[in-house]
Write an enzyme that holds these catalytic residues in place. Sequence first.
Site, PDB file in Angstrom:
ATOM      1  N   MET A 324      -2.008   5.096   3.021  1.00  0.00           N
ATOM      2  CA  MET A 324      -2.150   5.730   1.717  1.00  0.00           C
ATOM      3  C   MET A 324      -3.562   5.544   1.158  1.00  0.00           C
ATOM      4  O   MET A 324      -4.172   6.485   0.659  1.00  0.00           O
ATOM      5  CB  MET A 324      -1.132   5.166   0.721  1.00  0.00           C
ATOM      6  CG  MET A 324       0.298   5.473   1.061  1.00  0.00           C
ATOM      7  SD  MET A 324       0.639   7.238   1.295  1.00  0.00           S
ATOM      8  CE  MET A 324       0.459   7.873  -0.349  1.00  0.00           C
ATOM      9  N   ASP A 343      -9.996  -4.090   1.576  1.00  0.00           N
ATOM     10  CA  ASP A 343      -8.803  -4.624   2.251  1.00  0.00           C
ATOM     11  C   ASP A 343      -9.022  -6.119   2.458  1.00  0.00           C
ATOM     12  O   ASP A 343     -10.053  -6.667   2.025  1.00  0.00           O
ATOM     13  CB  ASP A 343      -8.552  -3.875   3.573  1.00  0.00           C
ATOM     14  CG  ASP A 343      -7.068  -3.842   3.921  1.00  0.00           C
ATOM     15  OD1 ASP A 343      -6.479  -4.923   4.130  1.00  0.00           O
ATOM     16  OD2 ASP A 343      -6.480  -2.736   3.974  1.00  0.00           O
ATOM     17  N   VAL A 400      -1.594  -1.546  -1.642  1.00  0.00           N
ATOM     18  CA  VAL A 400      -1.375  -2.650  -0.692  1.00  0.00           C
ATOM     19  C   VAL A 400       0.116  -2.674  -0.352  1.00  0.00           C
ATOM     20  O   VAL A 400       0.867  -1.795  -0.753  1.00  0.00           O
ATOM     21  CB  VAL A 400      -1.853  -4.009  -1.269  1.00  0.00           C
ATOM     22  CG1 VAL A 400      -3.355  -3.974  -1.539  1.00  0.00           C
ATOM     23  CG2 VAL A 400      -1.103  -4.374  -2.541  1.00  0.00           C
ATOM     24  N   GLU A 402       4.077  -3.155  -0.160  1.00  0.00           N
ATOM     25  CA  GLU A 402       5.049  -2.975  -1.245  1.00  0.00           C
ATOM     26  C   GLU A 402       5.722  -4.318  -1.578  1.00  0.00           C
ATOM     27  O   GLU A 402       6.924  -4.499  -1.380  1.00  0.00           O
ATOM     28  CB  GLU A 402       6.073  -1.913  -0.807  1.00  0.00           C
ATOM     29  CG  GLU A 402       7.011  -1.431  -1.890  1.00  0.00           C
ATOM     30  CD  GLU A 402       6.407  -0.452  -2.873  1.00  0.00           C
ATOM     31  OE1 GLU A 402       5.176  -0.335  -2.926  1.00  0.00           O
ATOM     32  OE2 GLU A 402       7.173   0.179  -3.608  1.00  0.00           O
ATOM     33  N   LYS A 407       0.931  -7.357  -4.961  1.00  0.00           N
ATOM     34  CA  LYS A 407       0.401  -6.407  -5.944  1.00  0.00           C
ATOM     35  C   LYS A 407      -0.132  -7.160  -7.176  1.00  0.00           C
ATOM     36  O   LYS A 407      -1.186  -6.820  -7.719  1.00  0.00           O
ATOM     37  CB  LYS A 407       1.470  -5.381  -6.326  1.00  0.00           C
ATOM     38  CG  LYS A 407       1.771  -4.410  -5.166  1.00  0.00           C
ATOM     39  CD  LYS A 407       2.527  -3.189  -5.617  1.00  0.00           C
ATOM     40  CE  LYS A 407       2.980  -2.272  -4.485  1.00  0.00           C
ATOM     41  NZ  LYS A 407       1.937  -1.545  -3.780  1.00  0.00           N
ATOM     42  N   SER A 429       5.797   2.966  -4.394  1.00  0.00           N
ATOM     43  CA  SER A 429       6.776   4.054  -4.333  1.00  0.00           C
ATOM     44  C   SER A 429       8.100   3.651  -4.957  1.00  0.00           C
ATOM     45  O   SER A 429       8.928   4.511  -5.228  1.00  0.00           O
ATOM     46  CB  SER A 429       6.974   4.537  -2.895  1.00  0.00           C
ATOM     47  OG  SER A 429       6.758   3.536  -1.971  1.00  0.00           O
ATOM     48  N   HIS A 450       1.537   7.843  -8.236  1.00  0.00           N
ATOM     49  CA  HIS A 450       2.317   7.900  -7.000  1.00  0.00           C
ATOM     50  C   HIS A 450       1.894   9.109  -6.182  1.00  0.00           C
ATOM     51  O   HIS A 450       2.188  10.249  -6.524  1.00  0.00           O
ATOM     52  CB  HIS A 450       3.808   7.965  -7.372  1.00  0.00           C
ATOM     53  CG  HIS A 450       4.727   8.004  -6.193  1.00  0.00           C
ATOM     54  ND1 HIS A 450       5.987   8.543  -6.240  1.00  0.00           N
ATOM     55  CD2 HIS A 450       4.570   7.559  -4.931  1.00  0.00           C
ATOM     56  CE1 HIS A 450       6.551   8.438  -5.052  1.00  0.00           C
ATOM     57  NE2 HIS A 450       5.710   7.851  -4.248  1.00  0.00           N
TER      58      HIS A 450
HETATM   59  P1  NAD Z   1       0.047   0.361   4.915  1.00  0.00           P
HETATM   60  O1  NAD Z   1       0.809  -0.752   5.480  1.00  0.00           O
HETATM   61  O2  NAD Z   1      -0.383   1.476   5.801  1.00  0.00           O
HETATM   62  O3  NAD Z   1      -1.261  -0.168   4.172  1.00  0.00           O
HETATM   63  C1  NAD Z   1      -1.295  -1.255   3.329  1.00  0.00           C
HETATM   64  C2  NAD Z   1      -2.692  -1.821   3.408  1.00  0.00           C
HETATM   65  O4  NAD Z   1      -2.821  -2.826   2.405  1.00  0.00           O
HETATM   66  C3  NAD Z   1      -3.016  -2.507   4.742  1.00  0.00           C
HETATM   67  O5  NAD Z   1      -4.230  -2.010   5.220  1.00  0.00           O
HETATM   68  C4  NAD Z   1      -3.124  -3.972   4.361  1.00  0.00           C
HETATM   69  O6  NAD Z   1      -4.059  -4.670   5.168  1.00  0.00           O
HETATM   70  C5  NAD Z   1      -3.581  -3.880   2.925  1.00  0.00           C
HETATM   71  N1  NAD Z   1      -3.316  -5.091   2.179  1.00  0.00           N
HETATM   72  C6  NAD Z   1      -2.219  -5.875   2.219  1.00  0.00           C
HETATM   73  N2  NAD Z   1      -2.370  -6.930   1.412  1.00  0.00           N
HETATM   74  C7  NAD Z   1      -3.580  -6.822   0.834  1.00  0.00           C
HETATM   75  C8  NAD Z   1      -4.315  -7.592  -0.084  1.00  0.00           C
HETATM   76  N3  NAD Z   1      -3.815  -8.714  -0.576  1.00  0.00           N
HETATM   77  N4  NAD Z   1      -5.539  -7.174  -0.437  1.00  0.00           N
HETATM   78  C9  NAD Z   1      -6.047  -6.038   0.046  1.00  0.00           C
HETATM   79  N5  NAD Z   1      -5.401  -5.265   0.940  1.00  0.00           N
HETATM   80  C10 NAD Z   1      -4.184  -5.643   1.338  1.00  0.00           C
HETATM   81  O7  NAD Z   1       0.962   0.926   3.726  1.00  0.00           O
HETATM   82  P2  NAD Z   1       0.932   2.337   3.023  1.00  0.00           P
HETATM   83  O8  NAD Z   1       1.922   3.214   3.691  1.00  0.00           O
HETATM   84  O9  NAD Z   1      -0.466   2.789   2.904  1.00  0.00           O
HETATM   85  O10 NAD Z   1       1.531   1.994   1.599  1.00  0.00           O
HETATM   86  C11 NAD Z   1       0.785   1.325   0.620  1.00  0.00           C
HETATM   87  C12 NAD Z   1       1.468   1.441  -0.719  1.00  0.00           C
HETATM   88  O11 NAD Z   1       1.681   2.814  -1.031  1.00  0.00           O
HETATM   89  C13 NAD Z   1       2.831   0.795  -0.816  1.00  0.00           C
HETATM   90  O12 NAD Z   1       3.001   0.276  -2.104  1.00  0.00           O
HETATM   91  C14 NAD Z   1       3.779   1.953  -0.589  1.00  0.00           C
HETATM   92  O13 NAD Z   1       5.047   1.730  -1.144  1.00  0.00           O
HETATM   93  C15 NAD Z   1       3.061   3.040  -1.298  1.00  0.00           C
HETATM   94  N6  NAD Z   1       3.381   4.405  -0.879  1.00  0.00           N
HETATM   95  C16 NAD Z   1       3.557   4.710   0.425  1.00  0.00           C
HETATM   96  C17 NAD Z   1       3.857   5.994   0.787  1.00  0.00           C
HETATM   97  C18 NAD Z   1       4.041   6.362   2.232  1.00  0.00           C
HETATM   98  O14 NAD Z   1       4.576   7.420   2.519  1.00  0.00           O
HETATM   99  N7  NAD Z   1       3.604   5.545   3.168  1.00  0.00           N
HETATM  100  C19 NAD Z   1       3.967   6.998  -0.187  1.00  0.00           C
HETATM  101  C20 NAD Z   1       3.748   6.660  -1.514  1.00  0.00           C
HETATM  102  C21 NAD Z   1       3.458   5.363  -1.856  1.00  0.00           C
END
Ligand code: NAD
Length: 715
Positions: A324, A343, A400, A402, A407, A429, A450
């Site tokens: 995302m 990150d 980051v 979920e 967060k 989400s 979102h």
């Molecule tokens: P992902 O696992 O692909 O990416 C998460 C990233 O966050 C990773 O690169 C991780 O290294 C980084 N991260 C973790 N802890 C961290 C920290 N303390 N500091 C900095 N970076 C950190 O996940 P995603 O699919 O990109 O989802 C991220 C967020 O977006 C979640 O909250 C998810 O619920 C939300 N979201 C996801 C979707 C989807 O379809 N994948 C859609 C809408 C919202």
Amino acid sequence: MLNYTVDAEGIATLEWDYPDKSQNILNNASLTTFVEACRMALADSFVRGLLICSAKKDFIAGGDLGELAGVTDAAAFHAAIVDWRAFMRSLELGGKPVAAALNGSALGGGMELALAFHYRVAADNPKARFGFPEVTLGLLPGAGGTQRLPRLIGMQAAAPLLMEGKRITAAEALKIGMIHAVVAVGEERQAARKWLLDVIASGAKPLQPWDTKGFKIPGGGPGTPHGMQMFMAANAMLREKTFDNYPAPKHILSCIYEGLGTDFDTGLAIEARYFTNLVISPVSKNMIRSLFFGMQDANKLASRPAGVPPQKYSKIGMLGAGMMGAGIAMATVAAGIAVVLLDTTMDAAQKGKDYARAQWAKQVARGRLTQEAMDALLLRIHPTADYADLKGCELVIEAVFEKREIKADVTQKAEVVIGNDAIFASNTSTLPITGLAEASVRPANFIGLHFFSPAEKMPLVEIIVGKATSDATLARAMDFVRAIGKTPIVVNDSRGFYTSRVFGTYVSEGMVLLEEGVPPALIDKAGLIAGMPVGPLALADEISIELVHKIGQQTRADLGAAFVERAADRITAKMVAELGRLGRKSGAGFYDYPADGPKHLWPGLAQHFPQKLGAGDTAMIGLEEIIERLILVQSVESVRCLEEQVLRAPIDADVGAILGWGYPPFRGGPVGWLHTLGLPAAVVALDRLAAIHGPRFAAPKILRDMAASGERFYA
Ligand code: NAD
């Protein structure tokens, strides 16, 4: 409205200039003025030719959709079209040459009008587009377009333009013969004038090709072997693609088939009837309301809190460079805004940037982006693991993992660095925004943004207002969403907000059906026939069965005793924990994903979710009932969101559903569909379903009250 002048050589110039609007549009008032001016020119013996042009940057943008949306009287509308058609014929057969100087775009009715002139010359304006987008709003080109265009350029070339609403450039229009010439910008009037004077000097009577003796349709008509072949294939393809949910492309095909099989004037009469049928149909009303007016209001930020100065963005922070984070960064830099992509490690941040690079490289390879433009985009992404780099960001978005604690941690670390006035947004989400804002030292500046996956492409952003979020933060967050070219809907905080909550009911109902013993192939096919882009089980695979399972577990933990277990909880638990089938990304879900062929339903489903079949091995439940359940389950949850004030307006439900999860536009949206059924009929249907399937179909009180009092969601 129209500037009318006649020069010394007898050329009457009719210059369109619709008052108080940036575009010329066709409606009762503008057409009446235009028709009167043309009649005057035709009747004036001094006038020898007519030049039609525009004082705006474009020629004519098309018909007045507000006026069309309000049509309810089919007979009166049909009569008006017949008059309009007669006028266009009088222009074609009036004996004086008529030429259009197209300085910019000519779309819909504007292009149709131009087709009724004897000559069309366009400026070499790179922004100009020509075409017939009516079909995209459930309509057809009803001012002769379905008859003139195929007679001009042949059925084969005309069909995709009319049926898909594709807009083409001046060069493309010239190539297929839709216009006669392209000249340098600013020279189009002169070129049209020269053509008029040449025709006048030659003494030839100006006629359209279809009015000349011995006219033949280029490439042949519908009765030729080529025509027969084309219609057989087009009909079948259309049905495969639309399941007959969209009458407009089918009516266009009928207009071509029936209209080109007869003389031109009868063809126009046929078109007028099909057009009237579409204009008064609920499908076009639904599409115009949601896709045009709803989207337009959302993009104009009609619900933006007043009195907050517009916020410009130059630099934002993106926490989390995963799927995302990288996608949001791509959309942001594409709008010229710099992104600090943070990150846990530099490597992880770099990975996000690499994702962007790989996506853009594909566009470069396809010729859609230049290498220089791609390099410039990449320069705007600054990968880092250092929070100090967030200094100066007007907005920070976190994407980051979920997890509440993570967060909270990144929120606090970022807030130490960013200015007091900066906004902090979460892309969560599922986690309620009000709870996440507790980690913030300035919860008034905390909001939910979102995005949908893939964030670089998906057009919707659901903005979530927490209890403490200020109006100023909301207004400024809306400015950001528009700055990156996306469409916002604003919702109040709730579990699953609006989109995940309602979209989840579709996936969930698919699993109820599976548990009831309905064959999975039938469940997914019913979803497609209902107009959804993907069947519910295939969709569960796409978003990952594991994720659906995890969200269920989280809800169970959060709600405690109030939690009610659903079919989706049982099925996803079994698929994930027992069978290890996590969805598409693990290569195994409700479907199998063989490396060397297309996906197919997993044969093991029959063993683990036994099918209950009736006589002759047919399903116990009919297709229509499955479709009704898959659709109404979304409608009823949307109305609950309105009742609980998660949603602020019905149109947000409809725009959000169409853009967020591809809800079928012909239904208007989950609320638009109830409006289409009529609220009393919708309540009857829900009562019937609730009696069989339980409270998930129970009609919410506001719906019952509105149905009883004759109130409606839309006019
Ligand atoms: P992902 O696992 O692909 O990416 C998460 C990233 O966050 C990773 O690169 C991780 O290294 C980084 N991260 C973790 N802890 C961290 C920290 N303390 N500091 C900095 N970076 C950190 O996940 P995603 O699919 O990109 O989802 C991220 C967020 O977006 C979640 O909250 C998810 O619920 C939300 N979201 C996801 C979707 C989807 O379809 N994948 C859609 C809408 C919202």
